[in-house]
Enzyme design. Structure first.
Site, mmCIF file in Angstrom:
data_model
loop_
_atom_site.group_PDB
_atom_site.id
_atom_site.type_symbol
_atom_site.label_atom_id
_atom_site.label_comp_id
_atom_site.label_asym_id
_atom_site.label_seq_id
_atom_site.Cartn_x
_atom_site.Cartn_y
_atom_site.Cartn_z
ATOM 1 N N THR A 162 -2.777 4.377 7.822
ATOM 2 C CA THR A 162 -2.772 2.906 7.909
ATOM 3 C C THR A 162 -1.353 2.344 7.757
ATOM 4 O O THR A 162 -0.859 1.624 8.627
ATOM 5 C CB THR A 162 -3.689 2.313 6.804
ATOM 6 O OG1 THR A 162 -4.981 2.888 6.946
ATOM 7 C CG2 THR A 162 -3.781 0.813 6.897
ATOM 8 N N VAL A 163 -0.696 2.667 6.643
ATOM 9 C CA VAL A 163 0.625 2.076 6.383
ATOM 10 C C VAL A 163 1.699 2.764 7.238
ATOM 11 O O VAL A 163 2.626 2.104 7.734
ATOM 12 C CB VAL A 163 0.972 2.175 4.874
ATOM 13 C CG1 VAL A 163 2.302 1.501 4.579
ATOM 14 C CG2 VAL A 163 -0.135 1.557 4.024
ATOM 15 N N LYS B 83 1.686 3.848 -5.554
ATOM 16 C CA LYS B 83 1.698 3.361 -6.950
ATOM 17 C C LYS B 83 1.075 4.353 -7.910
ATOM 18 O O LYS B 83 1.481 4.445 -9.069
ATOM 19 C CB LYS B 83 0.997 2.004 -7.051
ATOM 20 C CG LYS B 83 -0.408 1.932 -6.484
ATOM 21 C CD LYS B 83 -0.416 1.494 -5.046
ATOM 22 C CE LYS B 83 -1.761 1.725 -4.405
ATOM 23 N NZ LYS B 83 -2.010 0.965 -3.225
ATOM 24 N N VAL C 216 3.461 -2.330 -5.111
ATOM 25 C CA VAL C 216 2.803 -3.411 -5.862
ATOM 26 C C VAL C 216 2.626 -4.633 -4.965
ATOM 27 O O VAL C 216 3.597 -5.154 -4.411
ATOM 28 C CB VAL C 216 3.621 -3.809 -7.117
ATOM 29 C CG1 VAL C 216 2.901 -4.900 -7.897
ATOM 30 C CG2 VAL C 216 3.874 -2.598 -8.011
ATOM 31 N N ILE D 238 4.045 -8.613 -0.581
ATOM 32 C CA ILE D 238 4.754 -9.597 -1.421
ATOM 33 C C ILE D 238 5.973 -8.923 -2.058
ATOM 34 O O ILE D 238 5.831 -7.877 -2.689
ATOM 35 C CB ILE D 238 3.840 -10.121 -2.558
ATOM 36 C CG1 ILE D 238 2.537 -10.690 -1.998
ATOM 37 C CG2 ILE D 238 4.580 -11.148 -3.397
ATOM 38 C CD1 ILE D 238 1.529 -11.081 -3.075
ATOM 39 N N ASP E 79 -6.331 1.207 -9.596
ATOM 40 C CA ASP E 79 -5.218 0.832 -8.707
ATOM 41 C C ASP E 79 -4.448 -0.364 -9.292
ATOM 42 O O ASP E 79 -3.216 -0.357 -9.327
ATOM 43 C CB ASP E 79 -5.781 0.496 -7.313
ATOM 44 C CG ASP E 79 -4.711 0.007 -6.368
ATOM 45 O OD1 ASP E 79 -3.887 0.836 -5.926
ATOM 46 O OD2 ASP E 79 -4.666 -1.202 -6.081
ATOM 47 N N LYS F 239 -0.438 -0.629 -10.678
ATOM 48 C CA LYS F 239 0.534 -1.669 -10.293
ATOM 49 C C LYS F 239 1.022 -2.433 -11.529
ATOM 50 O O LYS F 239 2.206 -2.755 -11.640
ATOM 51 C CB LYS F 239 -0.101 -2.619 -9.275
ATOM 52 C CG LYS F 239 -0.407 -1.931 -7.946
ATOM 53 C CD LYS F 239 -1.357 -2.759 -7.104
ATOM 54 C CE LYS F 239 -1.664 -2.114 -5.779
ATOM 55 N NZ LYS F 239 -2.793 -2.735 -5.094
HETATM 56 P P1 NDP Z 1 -4.063 6.791 4.905
HETATM 57 O O1 NDP Z 1 -5.092 7.696 4.353
HETATM 58 O O2 NDP Z 1 -4.442 5.818 5.942
HETATM 59 O O3 NDP Z 1 -2.828 7.637 5.448
HETATM 60 C C1 NDP Z 1 -2.383 8.826 4.869
HETATM 61 C C2 NDP Z 1 -1.934 9.736 5.983
HETATM 62 O O4 NDP Z 1 -1.325 10.891 5.413
HETATM 63 C C3 NDP Z 1 -3.114 10.221 6.841
HETATM 64 O O5 NDP Z 1 -2.770 10.116 8.195
HETATM 65 C C4 NDP Z 1 -3.247 11.686 6.408
HETATM 66 O O6 NDP Z 1 -3.758 12.516 7.427
HETATM 67 C C5 NDP Z 1 -1.816 12.023 6.098
HETATM 68 N N1 NDP Z 1 -1.689 13.216 5.251
HETATM 69 C C6 NDP Z 1 -2.507 13.635 4.267
HETATM 70 N N2 NDP Z 1 -2.024 14.778 3.716
HETATM 71 C C7 NDP Z 1 -0.874 15.061 4.375
HETATM 72 C C8 NDP Z 1 0.071 16.108 4.289
HETATM 73 N N3 NDP Z 1 -0.053 17.100 3.411
HETATM 74 N N4 NDP Z 1 1.107 16.110 5.147
HETATM 75 C C9 NDP Z 1 1.264 15.124 6.048
HETATM 76 N N5 NDP Z 1 0.388 14.096 6.191
HETATM 77 C C10 NDP Z 1 -0.670 14.062 5.360
HETATM 78 O O7 NDP Z 1 -3.425 6.017 3.641
HETATM 79 P P2 NDP Z 1 -2.706 4.604 3.630
HETATM 80 O O8 NDP Z 1 -1.763 4.493 4.747
HETATM 81 O O9 NDP Z 1 -3.697 3.542 3.422
HETATM 82 O O10 NDP Z 1 -1.916 4.715 2.242
HETATM 83 C C11 NDP Z 1 -0.716 5.456 2.133
HETATM 84 C C12 NDP Z 1 -0.086 5.127 0.797
HETATM 85 O O11 NDP Z 1 0.207 3.738 0.744
HETATM 86 C C13 NDP Z 1 -0.963 5.402 -0.407
HETATM 87 O O12 NDP Z 1 -0.160 5.818 -1.480
HETATM 88 C C14 NDP Z 1 -1.570 4.040 -0.721
HETATM 89 O O13 NDP Z 1 -1.953 3.892 -2.058
HETATM 90 C C15 NDP Z 1 -0.396 3.158 -0.394
HETATM 91 N N6 NDP Z 1 -0.707 1.776 -0.068
HETATM 92 C C16 NDP Z 1 -1.678 1.491 0.844
HETATM 93 C C17 NDP Z 1 -1.924 0.180 1.201
HETATM 94 C C18 NDP Z 1 -2.949 -0.185 2.205
HETATM 95 O O14 NDP Z 1 -3.165 -1.380 2.427
HETATM 96 N N7 NDP Z 1 -3.601 0.781 2.863
HETATM 97 C C19 NDP Z 1 -1.168 -0.929 0.594
HETATM 98 C C20 NDP Z 1 -0.157 -0.507 -0.357
HETATM 99 C C21 NDP Z 1 0.044 0.797 -0.673
HETATM 100 P P3 NDP Z 1 -5.354 12.741 7.535
HETATM 101 O O15 NDP Z 1 -5.917 11.400 7.815
HETATM 102 O O16 NDP Z 1 -5.481 13.701 8.651
HETATM 103 O O17 NDP Z 1 -5.771 13.277 6.205
HETATM 104 N N1 HSE Z 2 -6.221 -0.486 -2.229
HETATM 105 C C1 HSE Z 2 -5.161 -1.391 -2.479
HETATM 106 C C2 HSE Z 2 -5.720 -2.803 -2.571
HETATM 107 C C3 HSE Z 2 -4.154 -1.317 -1.372
HETATM 108 O O1 HSE Z 2 -6.884 -3.021 -2.217
HETATM 109 O O2 HSE Z 2 -5.023 -3.681 -3.048
HETATM 110 C C4 HSE Z 2 -2.902 -2.087 -1.665
HETATM 111 O O3 HSE Z 2 -2.175 -1.513 -2.699
#
Ligand code: NDP
Ligand code: HSE
Length: 436
Positions: A13-14, A105, A132, A136, A201, A205
Site C-alpha cells: 500500500t505505502v 511504528k 505517526v 500529518i 498501533d 505512535k
Molecule cells: P503492505 O502489507 O501493503 O505492504 C508490505 C509489502 O512488503 C507487501 O507488498 C509485502 O509483500 C512486502 N514484503 C513482505 N515481506 C517482505 C520481504 N521479506 N521482502 C520484501 N518485501 C516484503 O503494508 P503497508 O504498505 O500498509 O505498510 C507498510 C508499513 O507502513 C508498515 O510498517 C505499516 O505499519 C506502515 N504504515 C502503513 C500505513 C497505511 O496506511 N497502510 C500508514 C502508516 C504507516 P506480500 O504482499 O507479497 O507479502
Molecule cells: N493502521 C494504521 C491506522 C495505519 O489505521 O492508523 C496508519 O498508521
C-alpha cells in the site's frame, strides 16, 4: 549533481504510493531537494505485482538483502512492516552506511533505541515521519517547529482504522465487523488488524511522540494500551447526551512525578475541534508552554497520504546527506547525551476525570450511597444523568462524570460501589479529558 539512489523494501500500500507520487511529482521534488531522487531498486516477495507497478523503471528483486547490501544505494526505505525481517534489514542497511526511511511504528516503538544508537554510531539518518499520523507532519512539528517549547502534553486521534470504525458505527449504524472489512479494503488497517482495534498501533505512535516530546527513550512496554473492542454502544449514546464524543486517544503528559503514556477510549467535550475528527482522519493536539495549544489534522493512513510523509523524509535526507552528522537534527529531537530519565508512571498514578456507568436498583438512597463513597474518596462529581427505568423494570442506569482524581482513587471507589447490594454487575469506567 548525480541523483540520490533509493532502494525500496516492500511495494504494498505505502510502497506503491511512494513509487507513484515520487514519479508523478519528480520535477517539483527535485526543485526542492536540489537533486534528483531515484528509486533504483525495489524488493518485494510478489515479483509479478512489483514488476507491474514499476513498469520496468527500476530493478526488481525478491531478496531485500540485495538492496541493503548494494553499494550504489544511498537511502533504504523500509515499508515491509513488523519487527522480524524489517528489523534485520534496517540494521543491515545502517551497518552498510545507508540512511533509512521507515513508516514502521511497531519497529521503532519496540526497537527504536537500538536502531537509533546504531545509526548514531554509523553517522546515518533514520527518518520516520510516516510512522505517526500518516500524512500529518507531526514528527517535524514536534522535533523542529516546537523546539522553543517545554511540551506539556499531547493528545491525538492517531489510529485511522478505529476512528473510521467509531464514526461509521455511530453515523451509519453499521456493525463493527462490516466497518473493519471496509477499513481493510481501503488500506488503513495493519496487516494484523487487532493492532488497530486493541490500541497497540496507537500506543506505538504515542510512544514515539512521547520520546520526541520529552526526550525520553522509547518505552512501549510501559504504555497503557486499551482499544475499542470492549466499548459499548450504550456508553457512546450516554456520552453524547452529556455533550461528549468518545474517541480512541493516544495521550502523553509530563507531570512532576513522571510521564503518563496511555491509549484508551476517551470522552472529549463535543465542542472541541478534535472531537469532530471523523473517518480515517487523524488529529494531534500539542500543548507547549510558549505556543499554547496547536492542532495538526489530516489523513492518518492510506497509500498516498502516507507516501507524502515518506517522500518528505527522502527530501530531508537528500538535503542533509552531505552535512556533518553532528549538525543534523537529532533522531529523537534531543541530543543523545541529553536524554531525560523521567519514569513512565503506572496507570494507578495518572490523574484524569472519569465517566462511570452503573446499573442500580431504582430505590431511594441508592444514589446517596454512591455519592457518599465518592465523597469519602475525595472524588468530586461534575455531572450526573439518571435514566428512567424501562417499563416494568425496577433497575436503572446512573451515569456520573467526576472531576479529576488519581486512577487508584477511582478504582478503590468503584470496588466499594460494586460491593453495594443495590448495584448490579460491574461499573463501567471510561476516562474523560477536557483538553482545554
Ligand atoms: P503492505 O502489507 O501493503 O505492504 C508490505 C509489502 O512488503 C507487501 O507488498 C509485502 O509483500 C512486502 N514484503 C513482505 N515481506 C517482505 C520481504 N521479506 N521482502 C520484501 N518485501 C516484503 O503494508 P503497508 O504498505 O500498509 O505498510 C507498510 C508499513 O507502513 C508498515 O510498517 C505499516 O505499519 C506502515 N504504515 C502503513 C500505513 C497505511 O496506511 N497502510 C500508514 C502508516 C504507516 P506480500 O504482499 O507479497 O507479502
Ligand atoms: N493502521 C494504521 C491506522 C495505519 O489505521 O492508523 C496508519 O498508521
Amino acid at each position: 549533481m548525480k541523483p540520490i539512489k533509493v532502494g525500496l523494501l516492500g511495494i504494498g500500500t505505502v510502497g506503491a504510493g511512494t513509487f507513484n507520487v515520487l514519479k508523478r511529482n519528480q520535477e517539483e521534488i527535485m526543485r526542492r531537494a536540489g537533486r534528483s531522487i531515484e528509486i533504483a531498486m525495489v524488493a518485494d516477495l510478489n515479483l509479478e505485482r512489483a514488476r507491474e507497478l514499476t513498469q520496468g523503471e527500476c530493478e526488481v528483486v525478491n531478496d531485500a538483502n540485495l538492496v541493503v547490501s548494494n553499494p550504489e544505494i544511498d537511502i533504504v526505505i523500509e515499508l515491509i512492516g513488523g519487527y522480524g525481517i524489517a528489523k534485520e534489514l534496517v540494521l543491515k542497511a545502517i551497518a552498510n552506511g545507508k540512511h533509512v526511511v521507515t513508516a514502521n511504528k511497531a519497529l521503532l516503538a519496540t526497537h527504536g533505541n537500538e536502531i537509533f544508537a546504531a545509526a548514531q554510531q554509523k553517522g546515518v539518518m533514520v527518518a520516520f515521519e510516516a510512522a505517526v499520523a500518516g500524512g500529518i507532519p507531526i514528527i517535524k512539528a514536534l522535533r523542529e517547529g516546537l523546539t522553543a517549547n517545554r511540551i506539556e502534553w499531547i493528545a491525538g486521534i492517531i489510529n485511522g482504522t478505529t476512528n473510521f470504525i467509531l464514526s461509521e458505527m455511530r453515523d451509519k449504524g453499521l456493525d463493527f465487523a462490516t466497518v473493519l472489512k471496509q477499513a481493510q479494503a481501503l488500506g488503513y488497517a495493519e496487516a494484523d488488524p487487532t493492532f488497530d482495534i486493541e490500541g497497540v498501533d496507537a500506543a506505538h505512535k504515542a510512544t514515539i511522540m512521547a520520546a520526541i516530546a520529552f526526550g525520553i527513550p522509547m518505552q512501549f512496554d510501559k504504555a497503557h494500551v486499551e482499544g475499542i473492542a470492549r466499548l459499548e454502544a450504550v456508553d457512546i449514546r450516554y456520552a453524547e447526551e452529556l455533550g461528549y464524543r468518545i474517541k480512541l486517544l493516544g495521550i502523553t503528559k509530563r507531570t512532576e512525578d513522571g510521564i503518563e503514556l496511555r491509549v484508551h477510549p476517551t470522552l472529549i467535550p463535543e465542542k472541541r475541534l478534535i472531537a469532530n475528527v471523523e473517518g480515517a482522519m487523524n488529529a494531534v493536539l500539542v500543548q507547549g508552554d510558549a505556543v499554547g495549544a496547536t492542532l495538526y489534522y489530516g489523513k492518518g493512513a492510506g497509500s498516498e497520504p502516507t507516501a507524502s510523509a515518506v517522500i518528505a523524509d527522502l527530501v530531508d535526507i537528500t538535503r542533509l546527506a552531505t552535512a556533518d552528522p553532528e549538525h543534523r537534527v537529532p533522531h529523537l529531537a534531543f541530543q543523545p547525551d541529553s536524554m531525560s530519565n523521567l519514569p513512565i508512571l503506572p496507570m494507578s498514578e495518572i490523574v484524569t476525570s472519569y465517566y462511570l456507568r452503573m446499573h442500580v436498583a431504582d430505590r431511594t438512597g441508592v444514589l446517596a450511597d454512591v455519592t457518599r463513597i465518592l465523597a469519602d474518596s475525595s472524588i468530586s462529581i461534575d455531572a450526573m444523568l439518571q435514566k428512567e427505568p424501562a417499563e416494568g423494570e425496577a433497575k436503572t442506569d446512573i451515569i456520573i462524570l467526576t472531576h479529576q482524581t488519581r486512577e487508584k482513587n477511582i478504582v478503590a471507589a468503584i470496588e466499594k460501589i460494586q460491593a453495594l447490594d443495590t448495584v448490579f454487575g460491574a461499573v463501567t469506567k471510561l476516562r474523560l479529558e477536557d483538553l482545554s
